[in-house]
Design a protein around this motif. Sequence first.
Motif, PDB file in Angstrom:
ATOM      1  N   GLN A  24       0.828  -1.207   0.000  1.00 43.87           N
ATOM      2  CA  GLN A  24       0.000   0.000   0.000  1.00 43.87           C
ATOM      3  C   GLN A  24       0.865   1.260   0.000  1.00 43.87           C
ATOM      4  N   ILE A  25       1.982   1.204   0.717  1.00 41.83           N
ATOM      5  CA  ILE A  25       2.896   2.348   0.726  1.00 41.83           C
ATOM      6  C   ILE A  25       3.467   2.566  -0.673  1.00 41.83           C
ATOM      7  N   VAL A  26       3.924   1.501  -1.312  1.00 43.63           N
ATOM      8  CA  VAL A  26       4.485   1.605  -2.659  1.00 43.63           C
ATOM      9  C   VAL A  26       3.423   2.124  -3.627  1.00 43.63           C
ATOM     10  N   GLU A  27       2.221   1.587  -3.543  1.00 40.80           N
ATOM     11  CA  GLU A  27       1.142   2.012  -4.437  1.00 40.80           C
ATOM     12  C   GLU A  27       0.803   3.490  -4.266  1.00 40.80           C
ATOM     13  N   SER A  28       0.932   4.006  -3.050  1.00 42.66           N
ATOM     14  CA  SER A  28       0.583   5.401  -2.785  1.00 42.66           C
ATOM     15  C   SER A  28       1.538   6.393  -3.454  1.00 42.66           C
ATOM     16  N   THR A  29       2.647   5.908  -3.992  1.00 44.42           N
ATOM     17  CA  THR A  29       3.620   6.798  -4.636  1.00 44.42           C
ATOM     18  C   THR A  29       3.410   6.907  -6.146  1.00 44.42           C
ATOM     19  N   ALA A  30       2.427   6.233  -6.676  1.00 49.85           N
ATOM     20  CA  ALA A  30       2.254   6.099  -8.123  1.00 49.85           C
ATOM     21  C   ALA A  30       2.249   7.423  -8.877  1.00 49.85           C
ATOM     22  N   GLU A  31       1.601   8.430  -8.382  1.00 54.55           N
ATOM     23  CA  GLU A  31       1.491   9.686  -9.127  1.00 54.55           C
ATOM     24  C   GLU A  31       2.321  10.811  -8.525  1.00 54.55           C
ATOM     25  N   CYS A  32       3.379  10.454  -7.820  1.00 55.09           N
ATOM     26  CA  CYS A  32       4.228  11.466  -7.196  1.00 55.09           C
ATOM     27  C   CYS A  32       5.407  11.814  -8.098  1.00 55.09           C
ATOM     28  N   ASP A  33       5.716  13.112  -8.167  1.00 56.57           N
ATOM     29  CA  ASP A  33       6.870  13.568  -8.944  1.00 56.57           C
ATOM     30  C   ASP A  33       8.182  13.248  -8.235  1.00 56.57           C
ATOM     31  N   LEU A  34       8.209  13.469  -6.908  1.00 51.11           N
ATOM     32  CA  LEU A  34       9.442  13.275  -6.142  1.00 51.11           C
ATOM     33  C   LEU A  34       9.174  12.502  -4.858  1.00 51.11           C
ATOM     34  N   LEU A  35      10.165  11.699  -4.468  1.00 53.09           N
ATOM     35  CA  LEU A  35      10.128  10.975  -3.196  1.00 53.09           C
ATOM     36  C   LEU A  35      11.411  11.288  -2.446  1.00 53.09           C
ATOM     37  N   CYS A  36      11.308  11.431  -1.161  1.00 52.26           N
ATOM     38  CA  CYS A  36      12.477  11.672  -0.320  1.00 52.26           C
ATOM     39  C   CYS A  36      12.428  10.664   0.825  1.00 52.26           C
ATOM     40  N   PHE A  37      13.510   9.919   1.006  1.00 50.56           N
ATOM     41  CA  PHE A  37      13.550   8.875   2.024  1.00 50.56           C
ATOM     42  C   PHE A  37      14.377   9.338   3.213  1.00 50.56           C
ATOM     43  N   LEU A  38      13.817   9.202   4.405  1.00 50.91           N
ATOM     44  CA  LEU A  38      14.475   9.601   5.648  1.00 50.91           C
ATOM     45  C   LEU A  38      14.606   8.379   6.537  1.00 50.91           C
ATOM     46  N   ASP A  39      15.656   8.337   7.321  1.00 48.68           N
ATOM     47  CA  ASP A  39      15.889   7.211   8.210  1.00 48.68           C
ATOM     48  C   ASP A  39      16.027   7.711   9.637  1.00 48.68           C
ATOM     49  N   ALA A  40      15.160   7.227  10.497  1.00 44.46           N
ATOM     50  CA  ALA A  40      15.270   7.539  11.924  1.00 44.46           C
ATOM     51  C   ALA A  40      16.126   6.439  12.549  1.00 44.46           C
ATOM     52  N   THR A  98       3.252  11.871   3.418  1.00 44.78           N
ATOM     53  CA  THR A  98       4.267  11.132   4.166  1.00 44.78           C
ATOM     54  C   THR A  98       3.770   9.710   4.418  1.00 44.78           C
ATOM     55  N   GLU A  99       4.716   8.774   4.404  1.00 48.28           N
ATOM     56  CA  GLU A  99       4.442   7.388   4.793  1.00 48.28           C
ATOM     57  C   GLU A  99       5.527   6.992   5.788  1.00 48.28           C
ATOM     58  N   ALA A 100       5.206   6.095   6.704  1.00 49.77           N
ATOM     59  CA  ALA A 100       6.198   5.650   7.682  1.00 49.77           C
ATOM     60  C   ALA A 100       6.056   4.156   7.911  1.00 49.77           C
ATOM     61  N   TYR A 101       7.184   3.486   7.839  1.00 47.32           N
ATOM     62  CA  TYR A 101       7.242   2.069   8.187  1.00 47.32           C
ATOM     63  C   TYR A 101       8.313   1.944   9.264  1.00 47.32           C
ATOM     64  N   VAL A 102       7.867   1.883  10.496  1.00 50.61           N
ATOM     65  CA  VAL A 102       8.715   1.880  11.685  1.00 50.61           C
ATOM     66  C   VAL A 102       9.660   3.080  11.586  1.00 50.61           C
ATOM     67  N   ASP A 103      10.975   2.886  11.407  1.00 49.47           N
ATOM     68  CA  ASP A 103      11.884   4.038  11.427  1.00 49.47           C
ATOM     69  C   ASP A 103      12.270   4.532  10.030  1.00 49.47           C
ATOM     70  N   ASP A 104      11.582   4.059   9.010  1.00 48.53           N
ATOM     71  CA  ASP A 104      11.810   4.540   7.646  1.00 48.53           C
ATOM     72  C   ASP A 104      10.650   5.442   7.243  1.00 48.53           C
ATOM     73  N   ILE A 105      10.985   6.662   6.835  1.00 46.92           N
ATOM     74  CA  ILE A 105       9.979   7.672   6.515  1.00 46.92           C
ATOM     75  C   ILE A 105      10.150   8.078   5.058  1.00 46.92           C
ATOM     76  N   MET A 106       9.039   8.179   4.355  1.00 49.08           N
ATOM     77  CA  MET A 106       9.073   8.606   2.968  1.00 49.08           C
ATOM     78  C   MET A 106       8.187   9.844   2.831  1.00 49.08           C
ATOM     79  N   VAL A 107       8.789  10.917   2.342  1.00 50.07           N
ATOM     80  CA  VAL A 107       8.035  12.129   2.042  1.00 50.07           C
ATOM     81  C   VAL A 107       7.798  12.113   0.543  1.00 50.07           C
ATOM     82  N   LYS A 108       6.543  12.219   0.161  1.00 51.09           N
ATOM     83  CA  LYS A 108       6.180  12.137  -1.261  1.00 51.09           C
ATOM     84  C   LYS A 108       5.502  13.435  -1.685  1.00 51.09           C
ATOM     85  N   SER A 109       5.894  13.906  -2.842  1.00 49.29           N
ATOM     86  CA  SER A 109       5.337  15.152  -3.361  1.00 49.29           C
ATOM     87  C   SER A 109       4.696  14.896  -4.711  1.00 49.29           C
ATOM     88  N   ARG A 110       3.442  15.226  -4.806  1.00 47.28           N
ATOM     89  CA  ARG A 110       2.723  15.041  -6.074  1.00 47.28           C
ATOM     90  C   ARG A 110       3.272  15.984  -7.142  1.00 47.28           C
TER      91      ARG A 110
END
Length: 134
Positions: A24-40, A98-110
């Motif tokens: 579901q997280i991967v699918e939510s990025t389908a129409e995004c121009d940019l993704l930024c991955f952050l690690d906590a 934004t999406e978060a899987y435990v300590d991995d955060i993805m900021v997505k911009s349409r």
Amino acid sequence: MCVDFTNLNKACPQDPFPLPRIDQIVESTAECDLLCFLDAFSGYHQIKMAVEDVEKTAFLTPCGVYCYTYMPFGLRNAGATFQRMMHIALGRQLGRNTEAYVDDIMVKSREARTLIQDLGETFESLRRVNLRLN
């Protein structure tokens, strides 16, 4: 150093807080121009233990007995606890920018032009709960 929490984990009830589904997280990025991955990185170690639970994490070394004051990796509910904290911190943003899987955060911009704004909103949310990123 490795601390064996087998007996403590057996005595703790399972926290049913769900982890998000990766598909579901991967699918939510389908129409995004940019993704930024952050690690906590070591994010678990940023959550203070409840005072009444500190002694339950005691471990013995040649130099003495010590207890964790911050949540160690290896506790049964560490993942669920951290995911709950991310849900609280990023609640308004999850699924939107934004999406978060435990300590991995993805900021997505349409749209590419909103990435800086989306990152700023995410960093502000994480700052409110004192979560540091590496």
